[in-house]
Design a protein around this motif. Sequence first.
Motif, PDB file in Angstrom:
ATOM      1  N   GLU A 179      74.108  28.331  21.458  1.00 14.48           N
ATOM      2  CA  GLU A 179      74.765  28.120  22.540  1.00 14.48           C
ATOM      3  C   GLU A 179      74.186  28.650  23.791  1.00 14.48           C
ATOM      4  O   GLU A 179      73.085  29.451  23.461  1.00 14.48           O
ATOM      5  CB  GLU A 179      76.234  28.583  22.569  1.00 14.48           C
ATOM      6  N   ALA A 180      74.234  28.316  24.875  1.00 15.73           N
ATOM      7  CA  ALA A 180      73.444  28.877  26.010  1.00 15.73           C
ATOM      8  C   ALA A 180      73.617  30.352  26.107  1.00 15.73           C
ATOM      9  O   ALA A 180      72.698  31.050  26.773  1.00 15.73           O
ATOM     10  CB  ALA A 180      74.151  28.217  27.395  1.00 15.73           C
ATOM     11  N   ASP A 181      74.756  31.111  25.785  1.00 14.24           N
ATOM     12  CA  ASP A 181      74.902  32.754  25.672  1.00 14.24           C
ATOM     13  C   ASP A 181      74.011  33.007  24.685  1.00 14.24           C
ATOM     14  O   ASP A 181      74.542  34.507  24.541  1.00 14.24           O
ATOM     15  CB  ASP A 181      76.350  32.837  25.893  1.00 14.24           C
ATOM     16  N   GLY A 182      73.327  32.388  23.702  1.00 24.98           N
ATOM     17  CA  GLY A 182      72.956  32.939  22.717  1.00 24.98           C
ATOM     18  C   GLY A 182      73.542  33.153  21.348  1.00 24.98           C
ATOM     19  O   GLY A 182      72.933  33.318  20.101  1.00 24.98           O
ATOM     20  N   THR A 183      74.807  32.913  21.225  1.00 22.73           N
ATOM     21  CA  THR A 183      75.659  32.813  20.028  1.00 22.73           C
ATOM     22  C   THR A 183      75.193  31.620  19.169  1.00 22.73           C
ATOM     23  O   THR A 183      74.966  30.622  19.908  1.00 22.73           O
ATOM     24  CB  THR A 183      77.108  33.138  20.253  1.00 22.73           C
ATOM     25  N   ARG A 184      75.538  31.655  18.024  1.00 26.89           N
ATOM     26  CA  ARG A 184      75.222  30.588  17.122  1.00 26.89           C
ATOM     27  C   ARG A 184      76.559  30.169  16.428  1.00 26.89           C
ATOM     28  O   ARG A 184      77.350  30.928  15.864  1.00 26.89           O
ATOM     29  CB  ARG A 184      74.311  31.105  15.956  1.00 26.89           C
ATOM     30  N   GLY A 216      80.809  17.632  23.799  1.00 29.23           N
ATOM     31  CA  GLY A 216      80.591  17.156  25.236  1.00 29.23           C
ATOM     32  C   GLY A 216      79.442  17.696  26.107  1.00 29.23           C
ATOM     33  O   GLY A 216      79.428  17.494  27.344  1.00 29.23           O
ATOM     34  N   LYS A 217      78.503  18.347  25.493  1.00 28.54           N
ATOM     35  CA  LYS A 217      77.321  19.005  26.270  1.00 28.54           C
ATOM     36  C   LYS A 217      76.046  18.425  25.465  1.00 28.54           C
ATOM     37  O   LYS A 217      76.044  18.188  24.229  1.00 28.54           O
ATOM     38  CB  LYS A 217      77.262  20.344  26.149  1.00 28.54           C
ATOM     39  N   TYR A 218      75.029  18.243  26.212  1.00 26.98           N
ATOM     40  CA  TYR A 218      73.710  17.817  25.753  1.00 26.98           C
ATOM     41  C   TYR A 218      73.004  18.995  24.831  1.00 26.98           C
ATOM     42  O   TYR A 218      73.079  20.147  25.184  1.00 26.98           O
ATOM     43  CB  TYR A 218      72.980  17.127  26.752  1.00 26.98           C
ATOM     44  N   LEU A 219      72.415  18.518  23.857  1.00 29.42           N
ATOM     45  CA  LEU A 219      71.456  19.515  22.805  1.00 29.42           C
ATOM     46  C   LEU A 219      69.870  19.065  23.397  1.00 29.42           C
ATOM     47  O   LEU A 219      69.628  18.013  23.329  1.00 29.42           O
ATOM     48  CB  LEU A 219      71.978  19.638  21.734  1.00 29.42           C
ATOM     49  N   GLU A 220      69.149  19.810  22.693  1.00 28.14           N
ATOM     50  CA  GLU A 220      67.847  19.806  22.787  1.00 28.14           C
ATOM     51  C   GLU A 220      67.393  20.427  21.244  1.00 28.14           C
ATOM     52  O   GLU A 220      67.879  21.404  20.824  1.00 28.14           O
ATOM     53  CB  GLU A 220      66.779  20.267  23.676  1.00 28.14           C
ATOM     54  N   PHE A 221      66.180  19.884  20.715  1.00 34.10           N
ATOM     55  CA  PHE A 221      65.807  20.247  19.416  1.00 34.10           C
ATOM     56  C   PHE A 221      64.171  21.095  19.672  1.00 34.10           C
ATOM     57  O   PHE A 221      63.423  20.834  20.363  1.00 34.10           O
ATOM     58  CB  PHE A 221      65.418  19.149  18.421  1.00 34.10           C
ATOM     59  N   ASP A 222      64.159  22.465  19.255  1.00 34.68           N
ATOM     60  CA  ASP A 222      62.921  23.327  19.356  1.00 34.68           C
ATOM     61  C   ASP A 222      62.146  23.254  17.875  1.00 34.68           C
ATOM     62  O   ASP A 222      62.631  23.503  16.994  1.00 34.68           O
ATOM     63  CB  ASP A 222      63.431  24.731  19.569  1.00 34.68           C
ATOM     64  N   SER A 263      65.421  25.005  15.591  1.00 34.56           N
ATOM     65  CA  SER A 263      66.722  25.152  16.052  1.00 34.56           C
ATOM     66  C   SER A 263      67.258  24.097  17.035  1.00 34.56           C
ATOM     67  O   SER A 263      66.606  23.401  17.649  1.00 34.56           O
ATOM     68  CB  SER A 263      66.773  26.665  16.793  1.00 34.56           C
ATOM     69  N   VAL A 264      68.377  23.850  16.948  1.00 38.82           N
ATOM     70  CA  VAL A 264      69.242  23.094  17.807  1.00 38.82           C
ATOM     71  C   VAL A 264      69.894  23.968  18.975  1.00 38.82           C
ATOM     72  O   VAL A 264      70.628  24.946  18.563  1.00 38.82           O
ATOM     73  CB  VAL A 264      70.198  22.092  17.072  1.00 38.82           C
ATOM     74  N   LEU A 265      69.296  23.524  20.104  1.00 35.33           N
ATOM     75  CA  LEU A 265      69.847  24.788  21.272  1.00 35.33           C
ATOM     76  C   LEU A 265      70.572  23.938  22.249  1.00 35.33           C
ATOM     77  O   LEU A 265      70.353  22.665  22.566  1.00 35.33           O
ATOM     78  CB  LEU A 265      68.374  25.001  22.163  1.00 35.33           C
ATOM     79  N   GLU A 266      71.677  24.513  22.855  1.00 37.56           N
ATOM     80  CA  GLU A 266      72.540  23.914  23.873  1.00 37.56           C
ATOM     81  C   GLU A 266      71.625  24.132  25.265  1.00 37.56           C
ATOM     82  O   GLU A 266      71.076  25.103  25.670  1.00 37.56           O
ATOM     83  CB  GLU A 266      73.830  24.317  23.976  1.00 37.56           C
ATOM     84  N   LEU A 267      71.569  23.097  26.046  1.00 39.12           N
ATOM     85  CA  LEU A 267      70.956  23.211  27.437  1.00 39.12           C
ATOM     86  C   LEU A 267      71.666  24.314  28.298  1.00 39.12           C
ATOM     87  O   LEU A 267      72.939  24.201  28.312  1.00 39.12           O
ATOM     88  CB  LEU A 267      70.767  21.545  28.046  1.00 39.12           C
ATOM     89  N   LYS A 268      70.767  25.210  28.724  1.00 36.38           N
ATOM     90  CA  LYS A 268      71.339  26.064  29.660  1.00 36.38           C
ATOM     91  C   LYS A 268      71.833  25.445  30.946  1.00 36.38           C
ATOM     92  O   LYS A 268      72.942  26.114  31.494  1.00 36.38           O
ATOM     93  CB  LYS A 268      70.287  27.183  29.819  1.00 36.38           C
ATOM     94  N   ARG A 269      71.250  24.477  31.358  1.00 37.82           N
ATOM     95  CA  ARG A 269      71.817  23.771  32.710  1.00 37.82           C
ATOM     96  C   ARG A 269      72.213  22.304  32.140  1.00 37.82           C
ATOM     97  O   ARG A 269      71.378  21.559  31.461  1.00 37.82           O
ATOM     98  CB  ARG A 269      70.784  23.656  33.674  1.00 37.82           C
TER      99      ARG A 269
END
Length: 454
Positions: free
Chosen positions: A188-193, A210-216, A221-227
Amino acid sequence: MKNIVNRLVISLFAGAVALSAGAQETKPLDLDALLKQLEQGKFEQYKQNEAREREFTSQVAEQDAMLRDARARLTAQEKLSGQLETQSEENEIKVTNLKSALDERKGSLKELFGVLQQVAGDTRSKFANSMVSAQIPGRGEFLDKLAQSMGTGSQMASIEEIERVWFEIQREMTESGKVTRFDTEVVEADGTRHQKSVVRVGPLAMVADGKYLEFDGATGSVLELKRQPIDRYLDSAAALEASNGELVKFGMDPTGGSILGLLVQAPTLMERIDYGGLVGYIILAVGAVGLLLGLERMLTLFVVRQKVNKQLKSSVPSDNNPLGRVMKVRDAHPNADTEALELHLTEAILAEMPRLQRNLTLIKMISVVAPLMGLLGTVTGMIITFQQITLFGTGDPKLMAGGISTALVTTVQGLVVAIPMTLLYAMLSTRSKNIIHVLQEQAAGVIAERAERS
């Protein structure tokens, strides 16, 4: 021989030093005793020198033996080196012949393996950034090993490896046309998994909660967009997750995340306002005050206009409107001549004008001052920009972006406040003048009526 002489001289010197030291310890009684003592010391020193010379002679023979042995080993190693060089040249010739034979036997397969190596490398790069790899991890390791082994030329691809390359490409194509739901770990955006249910739309988009994700691809890792993008895109993501196979509208990036990355970097309204700094907030505060004054005047003049219209239809003057108060002046001076009545009515109208035009001058001042304050913010922002250029140069445009943003945003804020205030002032001024015109018109009618009577 020179070494022996040097050793003897050093030994005699050492003996003389020892004798002088002994002489200092035991002082002779007379010259004869001193002479005898020196003869005894010379004899003893002679014996020591002979022993040292014999020892040195024996060591010279040992060193000569070691030298002969070393020369013999050097000769053997030189011979072995020549044999190895000959063997190495023969091996190079054999390797060259074997490579030529291998190239002849490969024939058209050589071009096939070259194409296969290129395809494996390109596919590995595509898999590294594909969102399908979030659901099917570990696909790229095989392609990476295959490309490296074929790149060195030490190994040819087998039928199974060629078929697996085809299978992985076909699986990527198949998964690219699916909307799939799977469980994976999301940062997630705050760093928690957290383990979440993720909906993947081909290789183009992923959403969860309900939030967009990106793949690194670097970390897998699958990351939640910070914005996150604006609400209408988030609503479409929530609708996609809630759907059970029916068609829904969904905001999707056909470039695989490039446009979405630029979209989420666009500043929000509050961020744009923050760019204006202190001057920008002052401009907005002044604009808010002007807007409140304008709304108050607009409501007041509307009510006054309605009461004046009502008074026009009535013959009984009322104190709740300007026209009624002016008409009461007429009734208060029934016997005044025309000139006196005109003066009384003019006085009454002049008394009503400040009430009708109250705060209009302040609104006009705000419409004039707001652009000047915007210009002040522009000058301040440019000063900051030039200071940054002086300190850091023009190599990094981001260093100048803050000052330029302040300069442009304050100008916009000043115009945003000035334009509505100008229009509002013109409208309110027209309304107040219309009411005053009605008062003057009615007063002129009263004066004309009184003149006719006279």
